[in-house]
Design a protein around this motif. Structure first.
Motif, PDB file in Angstrom:
ATOM      1  N   GLU A   2       0.924  -1.328  -0.065  1.00  0.00           N
ATOM      2  CA  GLU A   2      -0.079  -0.049   0.018  1.00  0.00           C
ATOM      3  C   GLU A   2       0.916   1.184  -0.227  1.00  0.00           C
ATOM      4  O   GLU A   2       2.199   1.089  -0.009  1.00  0.00           O
ATOM      5  N   TRP A   3       0.300   2.373  -0.242  1.00  0.00           N
ATOM      6  CA  TRP A   3       0.941   3.511  -0.345  1.00  0.00           C
ATOM      7  C   TRP A   3       1.462   3.956   1.125  1.00  0.00           C
ATOM      8  O   TRP A   3       0.709   3.800   1.865  1.00  0.00           O
ATOM      9  N   ILE A   4       2.627   4.456   1.290  1.00  0.00           N
ATOM     10  CA  ILE A   4       3.093   4.767   2.665  1.00  0.00           C
ATOM     11  C   ILE A   4       3.884   6.230   2.418  1.00  0.00           C
ATOM     12  O   ILE A   4       4.018   6.736   1.579  1.00  0.00           O
ATOM     13  N   ARG A   5       4.157   6.631   3.796  1.00  0.00           N
ATOM     14  CA  ARG A   5       4.935   7.960   4.003  1.00  0.00           C
ATOM     15  C   ARG A   5       5.904   7.575   4.778  1.00  0.00           C
ATOM     16  O   ARG A   5       5.805   6.734   5.622  1.00  0.00           O
ATOM     17  N   ILE A   6       6.980   8.323   4.865  1.00  0.00           N
ATOM     18  CA  ILE A   6       8.216   8.139   5.719  1.00  0.00           C
ATOM     19  C   ILE A   6       8.306   9.328   6.706  1.00  0.00           C
ATOM     20  O   ILE A   6       8.476  10.275   6.076  1.00  0.00           O
ATOM     21  N   GLU A   7       8.314   9.172   7.920  1.00  0.00           N
ATOM     22  CA  GLU A   7       8.741  10.298   8.852  1.00  0.00           C
ATOM     23  C   GLU A   7      10.037  10.072   9.354  1.00  0.00           C
ATOM     24  O   GLU A   7      10.478   9.165  10.209  1.00  0.00           O
ATOM     25  N   ASN A   8      10.827  11.250   9.443  1.00  0.00           N
ATOM     26  CA  ASN A   8      12.164  11.371   9.994  1.00  0.00           C
ATOM     27  C   ASN A   8      13.216  10.233   9.839  1.00  0.00           C
ATOM     28  O   ASN A   8      13.476   9.605  11.069  1.00  0.00           O
ATOM     29  N   PRO A   9      13.123   9.685   8.877  1.00  0.00           N
ATOM     30  CA  PRO A   9      14.159   8.536   8.761  1.00  0.00           C
ATOM     31  C   PRO A   9      15.221   8.460   9.179  1.00  0.00           C
ATOM     32  O   PRO A   9      15.856   7.425   9.680  1.00  0.00           O
ATOM     33  N   GLN A  10      16.182   9.937   9.095  1.00  0.00           N
ATOM     34  CA  GLN A  10      17.389   9.872   9.674  1.00  0.00           C
ATOM     35  C   GLN A  10      17.450   9.603  11.350  1.00  0.00           C
ATOM     36  O   GLN A  10      18.528   8.874  11.755  1.00  0.00           O
ATOM     37  N   SER A  11      16.374  10.102  12.063  1.00  0.00           N
ATOM     38  CA  SER A  11      16.265   9.747  13.373  1.00  0.00           C
ATOM     39  C   SER A  11      15.213   8.595  13.822  1.00  0.00           C
ATOM     40  O   SER A  11      15.668   7.780  14.820  1.00  0.00           O
ATOM     41  N   ASN A  12      14.545   8.136  12.905  1.00  0.00           N
ATOM     42  CA  ASN A  12      13.708   6.798  13.288  1.00  0.00           C
ATOM     43  C   ASN A  12      14.332   5.392  12.668  1.00  0.00           C
ATOM     44  O   ASN A  12      13.811   4.237  13.138  1.00  0.00           O
ATOM     45  N   ILE A  13      14.816   5.528  11.557  1.00  0.00           N
ATOM     46  CA  ILE A  13      15.533   4.322  11.089  1.00  0.00           C
ATOM     47  C   ILE A  13      17.172   4.116  11.494  1.00  0.00           C
ATOM     48  O   ILE A  13      17.769   4.896  11.575  1.00  0.00           O
ATOM     49  N   SER A  14      17.389   2.936  12.108  1.00  0.00           N
ATOM     50  CA  SER A  14      18.603   2.708  12.564  1.00  0.00           C
ATOM     51  C   SER A  14      19.211   1.305  11.938  1.00  0.00           C
ATOM     52  O   SER A  14      18.449   0.592  11.795  1.00  0.00           O
ATOM     53  N   ILE A  15      20.469   1.371  11.525  1.00  0.00           N
ATOM     54  CA  ILE A  15      21.254   0.298  10.919  1.00  0.00           C
ATOM     55  C   ILE A  15      22.134   0.031  12.124  1.00  0.00           C
ATOM     56  O   ILE A  15      23.033   0.802  12.419  1.00  0.00           O
ATOM     57  N   SER A  16      22.422  -1.345  12.135  1.00  0.00           N
ATOM     58  CA  SER A  16      23.321  -1.784  13.204  1.00  0.00           C
ATOM     59  C   SER A  16      23.771  -3.220  12.730  1.00  0.00           C
ATOM     60  O   SER A  16      23.263  -3.798  12.210  1.00  0.00           O
ATOM     61  N   ASP A  53       1.096   4.280   6.992  1.00  0.00           N
ATOM     62  CA  ASP A  53       0.332   4.111   5.685  1.00  0.00           C
ATOM     63  C   ASP A  53       0.039   5.595   5.460  1.00  0.00           C
ATOM     64  O   ASP A  53      -0.377   6.468   6.218  1.00  0.00           O
ATOM     65  N   ILE A  54      -0.325   5.859   4.198  1.00  0.00           N
ATOM     66  CA  ILE A  54      -0.631   7.153   3.549  1.00  0.00           C
ATOM     67  C   ILE A  54      -1.956   7.735   3.987  1.00  0.00           C
ATOM     68  O   ILE A  54      -2.594   9.092   4.115  1.00  0.00           O
ATOM     69  N   THR A  55      -2.968   6.992   4.156  1.00  0.00           N
ATOM     70  CA  THR A  55      -4.327   7.201   4.459  1.00  0.00           C
ATOM     71  C   THR A  55      -4.604   7.348   5.823  1.00  0.00           C
ATOM     72  O   THR A  55      -5.221   8.644   6.071  1.00  0.00           O
ATOM     73  N   VAL A  56      -4.510   6.270   6.494  1.00  0.00           N
ATOM     74  CA  VAL A  56      -4.886   6.817   7.871  1.00  0.00           C
ATOM     75  C   VAL A  56      -3.694   6.987   9.062  1.00  0.00           C
ATOM     76  O   VAL A  56      -3.826   7.749   9.883  1.00  0.00           O
ATOM     77  N   GLY A  57      -2.510   6.880   8.557  1.00  0.00           N
ATOM     78  CA  GLY A  57      -1.216   7.175   9.341  1.00  0.00           C
ATOM     79  C   GLY A  57      -1.013   6.107  10.528  1.00  0.00           C
ATOM     80  O   GLY A  57      -0.086   6.465  11.204  1.00  0.00           O
ATOM     81  N   ASN A  58      -1.256   4.945  10.185  1.00  0.00           N
ATOM     82  CA  ASN A  58      -0.945   3.959  10.927  1.00  0.00           C
ATOM     83  C   ASN A  58       0.373   3.499  10.999  1.00  0.00           C
ATOM     84  O   ASN A  58       1.202   3.424   9.758  1.00  0.00           O
ATOM     85  N   VAL A  59       0.951   3.300  12.144  1.00  0.00           N
ATOM     86  CA  VAL A  59       2.605   3.155  12.054  1.00  0.00           C
ATOM     87  C   VAL A  59       2.822   1.762  12.032  1.00  0.00           C
ATOM     88  O   VAL A  59       1.990   0.861  12.805  1.00  0.00           O
ATOM     89  N   GLN A  60       3.917   1.146  11.210  1.00  0.00           N
ATOM     90  CA  GLN A  60       4.087  -0.066  11.220  1.00  0.00           C
ATOM     91  C   GLN A  60       5.249  -0.573  12.136  1.00  0.00           C
ATOM     92  O   GLN A  60       6.446   0.165  11.886  1.00  0.00           O
ATOM     93  N   ARG A  61       4.979  -0.711  13.178  1.00  0.00           N
ATOM     94  CA  ARG A  61       5.746  -1.108  14.462  1.00  0.00           C
ATOM     95  C   ARG A  61       6.763  -2.363  14.101  1.00  0.00           C
ATOM     96  O   ARG A  61       6.131  -3.412  13.550  1.00  0.00           O
TER      97      ARG A  61
END
Length: 189
Positions: free
Chosen positions: A7-21, A63-71
């Motif tokens: 489904e269509w998504i949006r990404i919020e603050n990837p530099q602080s929310n996404i971490s690579i270890s 998700d782009i419509t409701v804004g549910n977070v994929q945790r």
């Protein structure tokens, strides 16, 4: 690396929310094209040989419509022939109030010098949940130092006044038989 969603998504603050270890030396770029998220590593980045990497998406994917977070969305890959499967877990609390601490950086350092947390990014890291719990997964066997840090400037170093720190006095050896839970108590520098 390309990630496709159904489904269509949006990404919020990837530099602080996404971490690579394990930690990267250079920041990655995050590009969203419709239902596809592209993660581009810096051309100077050299991934370590025979190492398992974990990408934790935090609260960045919605998700782009409701804004549910994929945790709890994670992606694991290896530069070797297998994926490391060792883990440790524990909890971080405030040393004075004994209250669980949320969003605390917990890091393992393969450099055992007592000043590593001031000069290096952690080799493996994660963040505590709302109950102060942490779980570092997909670890390789070895000797490490364990630290927890309230990282106010989000640079993965203990380097400014007002940051809080917790650590174990001794190094820990991670192996197939490691099942101990670690409790860390944060206090101001």
């Amino acid at each position: 690396m390309n990630f496709y969603f159904d489904e269509w998504i949006r990404i919020e603050n990837p530099q602080s929310n996404i971490s690579i270890s394990p930690s990267l030396e250079f920041p990655a770029k995050y590009i969203l094209k419709g239902k596809e998220l592209i993660i581009e590593l810096d051309s100077r980045e050299q991934l370590k040989e025979n190492t398992t990497y974990s990408i934790q998406f935090g609260e960045s994917i919605k998700d782009i419509t409701v804004g549910n977070v994929q945790r709890n969305l994670r992606y694991i890959f290896s530069t070797g022939d297998y994926i490391d499967s060792l883990k440790i877990e524990g909890q971080v609390k405030d040393a004075f109030s004994n209250q669980a601490k949320e969003k605390i950086l917990v890091g393992l350092y393969n450099n055992l010098h007592d000043s590593a947390f001031q000069k290096l990014k952690p080799f493996y890291f994660c963040f505590t949940d709302t109950a102060g719990r942490f779980q570092l997964e997909n670890l390789s066997p070895g000797e490490y130092k364990l630290y927890a840090l309230l990282d106010k400037n989000q640079n993965y170093y203990f380097d400014q006044f007002g940051e809080y720190l917790a650590f174990l006095n001794q190094s820990i050896s991670i192996s197939d038989s490691t099942h101990q839970k670690y409790n860390l108590f944060l206090s101001e520098s």
